[in-house]
Design an enzyme around this catalytic site. Structure first.
Site, short mmCIF file in Angstrom:
data_model
loop_
_atom_site.label_atom_id
_atom_site.label_comp_id
_atom_site.label_asym_id
_atom_site.label_seq_id
_atom_site.Cartn_x
_atom_site.Cartn_y
_atom_site.Cartn_z
CG HIS A 106 -0.29 0.09 2.53
ND1 HIS A 106 -0.01 1.28 3.15
CD2 HIS A 106 0.13 -0.88 3.39
CE1 HIS A 106 0.55 1.07 4.32
NE2 HIS A 106 0.65 -0.25 4.49
CB CYS A 116 1.12 -4.12 5.34
SG CYS A 116 -0.36 -5.07 5.71
#
Length: 486
Positions: A386, A405
């Site tokens: 992301h 992440c």
């Protein structure tokens, strides 16, 4: 030298058997007239597993890849390929040279009996034509074939099992290597056997080339130290080549994240077409290694804060100041009903992780932790790629900072690349700059893109060797298993 004593003992016994027209316990397997030489008969008798059983036979001969060695010679009508009455032939000399150069491939010559095998002429002593010399030569012959088949299997798939780090025992790989070895010998090219046994992946080739270039560029004294097989740099290169051998054959186009390098690369047909700095998980929340496929990305995403982050990091903030949520553009909702909750009306001092009955969301916008775009791929760890509003973090050398992440620098370039492959790149800009730019939009990818999250603490970069910090402490266990004494 236990094997050598066993071989001499076996040689004496076998010589007596040959004089008496074969062993009394089992008739030798039929040989063709062309292969019916004494050397072939000796090899056939040594490999006969009927009298003592497979395990005992191979142990006596010192063979770790016994079934594959037997397969090789059975397909070759038991003719010797490495030895003659005076000792080694030219092919054996070349084979021994390949074993002596194992360190150039991240392996160690001593793991393939190189020091013992090169002593064949000395072992024969002053009587190379004696009755016992034939079986002794045959024993060395079998050991050299055994070493080469194990060497090839290790080059292709590694010495260890990826999960347990136990020694790999891939008999299928050795059998395939036996057939490749026969073909290479028929073609007169052992080099093709070594080359054909190695992975075809770009990262493997890059690291191997850089490691060999480093050895070739070193002065003789430094090169000798590099090739001892115990130096720190060799050890680091060796375990990373091992990791690369565990991987499946690469796709023609893929994204790969090297976690210790804090880098994502897009690779197409062996060429890097995009490079992105990334932020990965902190050591206490490491980014996992995995293989998946990017199948969808979302612009202007909403962030639903994971429960672990909500109770471990945000709950203490709320107990100090309920205004923490509004200051950071978060919404508090009832977990059961989904209705908005006023954080000022919650008695946060009484709330514990066990009694936390809320969800926390962050709508799309400039402060959203996921930034402008998030890329999803199926995995059991619930991690994804992301964007991030904290752009300055990409200038830091140490970027192990996330909850697991992967935050990507230049994520819009990645999104554009994915849509260009779909033929729909023009649809991206309106979603980012149009009147509905703050509305979540989903982009499903018909092709998708393979994505690999990897852990390499050493890599090749255009012929140069790059080393990276072992941020998760994964190297030590692999080093201990890889370099354990047999």
């Amino acid at each position: 030298m236990v094997w050598l004593r066993n071989c001499v003992r076996a040689a004496s016994l076998l010589a007596a058997c040959i004089c008496c027209a074969g062993p009394a316990t089992a008739a030798p397997l039929p040989l063709s007239a062309a292969a019916g030489t004494e050397a072939a008969l000796t090899l056939q008798n040594l490999l006969d597993t009927l009298p003592a059983g497979s395990a005992a036979t191979y142990q006596r001969l010192g063979l770790q890849a016994g079934p594959s060695v037997g397969h090789f010679y059975a397909r070759n009508a038991y003719r010797p390929v490495w030895t003659q009455e005076s000792g080694w032939n030219a092919q054996a000399t070349e084979a021994l040279r390949w074993l002596s150069e194992a360190t150039r491939y991240g392996l160690r010559p001593q793991d393939y009996d190189y020091l013992l095998l090169r002593t064949l002429p000395d072992s024969l002593g002053p009587a190379p034509h004696s009755r016992a010399a034939g079986p002794l030569r045959a024993g060395f012959e079998l050991r050299l074939t055994d070493a080469l088949l194990r060497y090839a299997a290790h080059l292709e798939f590694g010495r260890l099992q990826p999960g347990s780090l136990a020694p790999a025992a891939n008999e299928a790989a050795r059998l395939a290597a036996a057939d490749r070895l026969r073909h290479a010998l028929n073609q007169g090219s052992l080099a093709s056997f070594i080359t054909g046994s190695q992975p075809a992946g770009r990262a493997y080739a890059q690291l191997l080339d850089a490691w060999q270039a480093a050895q070739d560029a070193a002065c003789p004294e430094d090169s000798a130290r590099l090739l001892t097989g115990e130096q720190a740099l060799f050890r680091q290169v060796a375990i990373n080549l091992e990791r690369l051998r565990w991987e499946a054959a690469p796709d023609s186009e893929y994204a790969v994240v090297n976690i210790p390098a804090f880098e994502l690369q897009l690779v197409r047909r062996g060429r890097v077409v995009q490079t992105h700095r990334v932020v990965v998980g902190k050591p206490e929340m490491p980014t996992p290694t995995l293989d998946s496929r990017i199948i969808v990305f979302v612009t202007s995403p909403e962030w639903r804060v994971p429960y672990s982050i909500a109770v471990n990091e945000m709950l203490p903030e709320l107990q100090r100041d309920p205004g923490f949520l509004s200051d950071n553009n978060y919404e508090l909702r009832n977990a059961a009903t989904g209705r908005l909750v006023n954080p000022w009306r919650v008695r946060w001092q009484r709330v514990t992780p066990e009694t936390f009955r809320y969800t926390i969301r962050q709508p799309a916008g400039r402060t959203n932790a996921l930034g402008k775009v998030v890329f999803y791929f199926p995995n059991t760890h619930t991690v994804f790629l992301h964007d991030t509003p904290a752009r300055a973090v990409f200038s830091r050398p140490d970027r192990a900072l996330s909850h697991g992440c992967v935050r990507v620098e230049k994520p819009l370039a990645l999104a554009a690349y994915l849509l260009r492959r779909e033929g729909t790149e023009a649809t991206l800009q309106p979603a980012l700059t149009g009147p509905d730019r703050h509305t979540k939009r989903r982009f499903d990818l018909q092709q998708g893109l393979p994505v690999h999250l990897r852990y390499y603490t050493c890599a090749g970069d255009n012929g140069r060797l790059r080393t990276y910090a072992d941020i998760y402490g994964k190297d030590q266990a692999l080093l201990e298993a890889f370099f354990a004494r047999p």
